[in-house]
Design an enzyme around this catalytic site. Structure first.
Site, short mmCIF file in Angstrom:
data_model
loop_
_atom_site.label_atom_id
_atom_site.label_comp_id
_atom_site.label_asym_id
_atom_site.label_seq_id
_atom_site.Cartn_x
_atom_site.Cartn_y
_atom_site.Cartn_z
N LYS A 159 42.57 65.17 66.70
CA LYS A 159 42.12 66.40 67.33
C LYS A 159 41.20 67.22 66.41
CE LYS A 159 45.03 66.16 71.03
NZ LYS A 159 45.83 64.95 70.81
C1 LIG Z 1 46.24 63.99 71.72
C2 LIG Z 1 46.67 62.68 71.16
C3 LIG Z 1 46.54 61.49 71.87
C4 LIG Z 1 46.01 61.46 73.29
O1 LIG Z 1 44.65 61.81 73.37
P1 LIG Z 1 44.06 62.29 74.78
O2 LIG Z 1 42.67 62.70 74.50
O3 LIG Z 1 44.92 63.45 75.21
O4 LIG Z 1 44.18 61.14 75.71
C5 LIG Z 1 46.90 60.31 71.26
N1 LIG Z 1 47.42 60.30 70.01
C6 LIG Z 1 47.58 61.42 69.29
C7 LIG Z 1 48.16 61.34 67.94
C8 LIG Z 1 47.20 62.65 69.83
O5 LIG Z 1 47.36 63.76 69.10
#
Ligand SMILES: *Cc1c(COP(=O)(O)O)cnc(C)c1O
Length: 497
Positions: A112
């Site tokens: 993120k």
């Molecule tokens: C947010 C997240 C996901 C999923 O990503 P999306 O964009 O919501 O599909 C997968 N793995 C981790 C560690 C995340 O923080």
């Protein structure tokens, strides 16, 4: 380049407007009306660029109302060596035909950061461009990683406030500690009694409450979103698909023009949608593999065209994917329905009222030609972590393990066993040290102090604990409130300013 709502609001808006607002007025999501195209030569030219330069190269195609100078400034402030190290997104070769794209070298150890370190800078520029005078209040629903990454990105950013809601019993110990210790004059963090979907629903309701919006506007506030419903979250994610491809070229794993697979551990469908967008721009992609945990609603959807959220919600060892309503799927539906917004609005209304919708055959056929869905249960996730560590000495976090196992399932099928594939690694294993350690050591682990497990994992694997994570152990807990999911709106009103 202009953007339009997925639900039929006919206004065409600039990227600055889309980023400032987050959500369209009719509750839809903003999508670009066209996709800029890269030739193979342009893709190859990215080989010589740093990650920061690649980012500017991709961003400027979409954010045409920003100057290149502004974009460069935003990117250079976001992806600093101090925060991301020398190579922000390394592609690590693990075994035959498989690369792991490590997206977690940012300040909060989850992918993120790739978007949320950049978004605040894009937003500050967007405020200026749109003449926004109100204070922007960022509301975040999080399944664990978005919350901390958004807090880290927006803490003490002038002209903004940020409020984060996380499921108080639905995140890992480290994730909780990361959020509850957050410093900053403009940050508020609340646990809720409920799961991520409850938090996300609450935030969406607040966004679509026009009366509330009016009364807050009179007081000088406007809401925006740092969730992947915001276009400003998605566009930075397109960059690393190109970057990964170019890294694979550099490593001589593929030839220019060769189509490869990407495997994405999926929750809200933002990360994988960015991969689809990269493909629409000309990146040679064969299949996008959508990996789910036991909350396998997307696997069912890709296989049947029926999206049915009336099912049990499971708490898993990959909590950032514990989601039943994947917001960004709405954008995909728009693109595969020939941009028929009334159709999309219809699906979303049915999802709201009946908890289920079914897409038409043409849309399903398109989805199935681009995506493959597979899901992985808890046992398989841990087995995969243990086995890959034994075979390759490589430590997967729980989310990445779901993706790895989904790739194995795809490769069992006869159609495509050998295509070079890149697994997107979305979190540092230390974030989920208890599950990872227990998988590697094949025993139950527990500790009163979760930081003991970080040290154990470090000793076992020789990996370094991310320094910011280690520092949390002594950081004071500043945010202790837990509220009912129903009271989110009151909580927001009561905590503004
Ligand atoms: C947010 C997240 C996901 C999923 O990503 P999306 O964009 O919501 O599909 C997968 N793995 C981790 C560690 C995340 O923080």
């Amino acid at each position: 380049m202009v953007f339009v709502s997925t639900r039929g609001d006919a206004d065409l808006v600039t990227s600055a407007y889309a980023i400032n607002r987050g959500l369209a007025n009719d509750g839809g999501l903003f999508v670009p009306t066209e996709f800029p195209q890269f030739t193979l030569e342009e893709i190859a030219a990215m080989k010589k660029m740093s990650y920061q330069e690649r980012a500017v190269f991709v961003l400027k195609q979409f954010l045409t109302d920003y100057t290149e100078e502004e974009l460069r400034d935003c990117v250079n402030k976001a992806y600093t060596e101090e925060k991301f190290g020398k190579n922000p997104v390394p592609l690590v070769q693990v075994g035959k035909n498989t690369g792991v794209l490590e997206l977690w070298h940012g300040p909060t150890s989850a992918f993120k950061d790739m978007a949320l370190q950049l978004l605040p800078h894009l937003l500050l520029n967007a405020k200026k461009k749109t003449g926004e005078l109100h204070k922007v209040v960022i509301l975040v629903a999080t399944s664990g990683d978005t919350g901390k990454a958004a807090l880290e990105g927006f803490a003490d950013v002038p002209g903004t406030e940020i409020m984060v809601f996380y499921p108080s019993e639905g995140v890992s110990d480290i994730q909780k500690r990361q959020m509850t210790t957050q410093v900053g004059d403009n940050v508020k963090v609340f646990g809720i009694e409920g799961n991520f979907d409850d938090a996300q629903r609450g935030v969406k309701e607040i966004f679509s409450n026009k009366i509330l919006a009016k009364s807050l506007a009179d007081k000088g506030f406007v809401f925006s979103s740092a969730n992947s419903i915001n276009w400003g979250r998605l566009v930075p994610q397109i960059v690393y698909y190109f970057s990964a491809y170019v890294e694979a070229l550099e490593a001589k794993k593929i030839k220019l023009g060769e189509a490869i697979n990407f495997v994405v551990p999926t929750g809200n469908f933002g990360d994988i949608l960015a991969g689809y967008y990269a493909k629409l721009m000309g990146l040679p992609v064969n299949r996008l593999l959508c990996a789910s945990n036991s909350n396998n609603i997307l696997t069912d959807f890709i296989n049947t065209g029926v999206y049915d959220k009336r099912r049990e919600f499971f708490k898993t060892v990959s909590p950032s994917m514990d989601i039943l309503v994947s917001s960004n799927l709405e954008r995909l539906l728009y693109h595969v329905s020939n941009e028929d917004a009334s159709k999309v609005a219809g699906y979303m209304a049915k999802l709201n009222s009946e908890g289920i919708y079914e897409v038409d055959r043409a849309a399903l056929a398109k989805i199935r030609s681009e995506f493959f869905g597979a899901w992985v249960d808890e046992f398989e996730t841990k087995e995969t972590i243990g086995r890959i560590y034994k075979e390759h000495g490589y430590v997967l976090d729980t989310h990445t393990a779901v993706a790895w196992r989904a790739l194995e399932k795809y490769r069992y099928l006869p159609d495509d066993p050998d295509t070079y594939s890149i697994v997107l690694s979305t979190a540092s294993p230390f974030k989920f040290a208890d599950s990872v350690l227990s998988a590697i050591e094949e025993r139950e682990v527990s500790a009163d102090n979760p930081f003991d497990l970080l040290r154990e994992l470090k000793e076992k694997t020789g990996m370094a604990i991310p320094s910011r994570m280690a520092a949390l152990e002594d950081a004071p807990v500043l945010h202790k409130s837990v509220v009912e999911a129903k009271k989110m709106e009151l909580t927001v009103i009561g905590n503004l300013g």
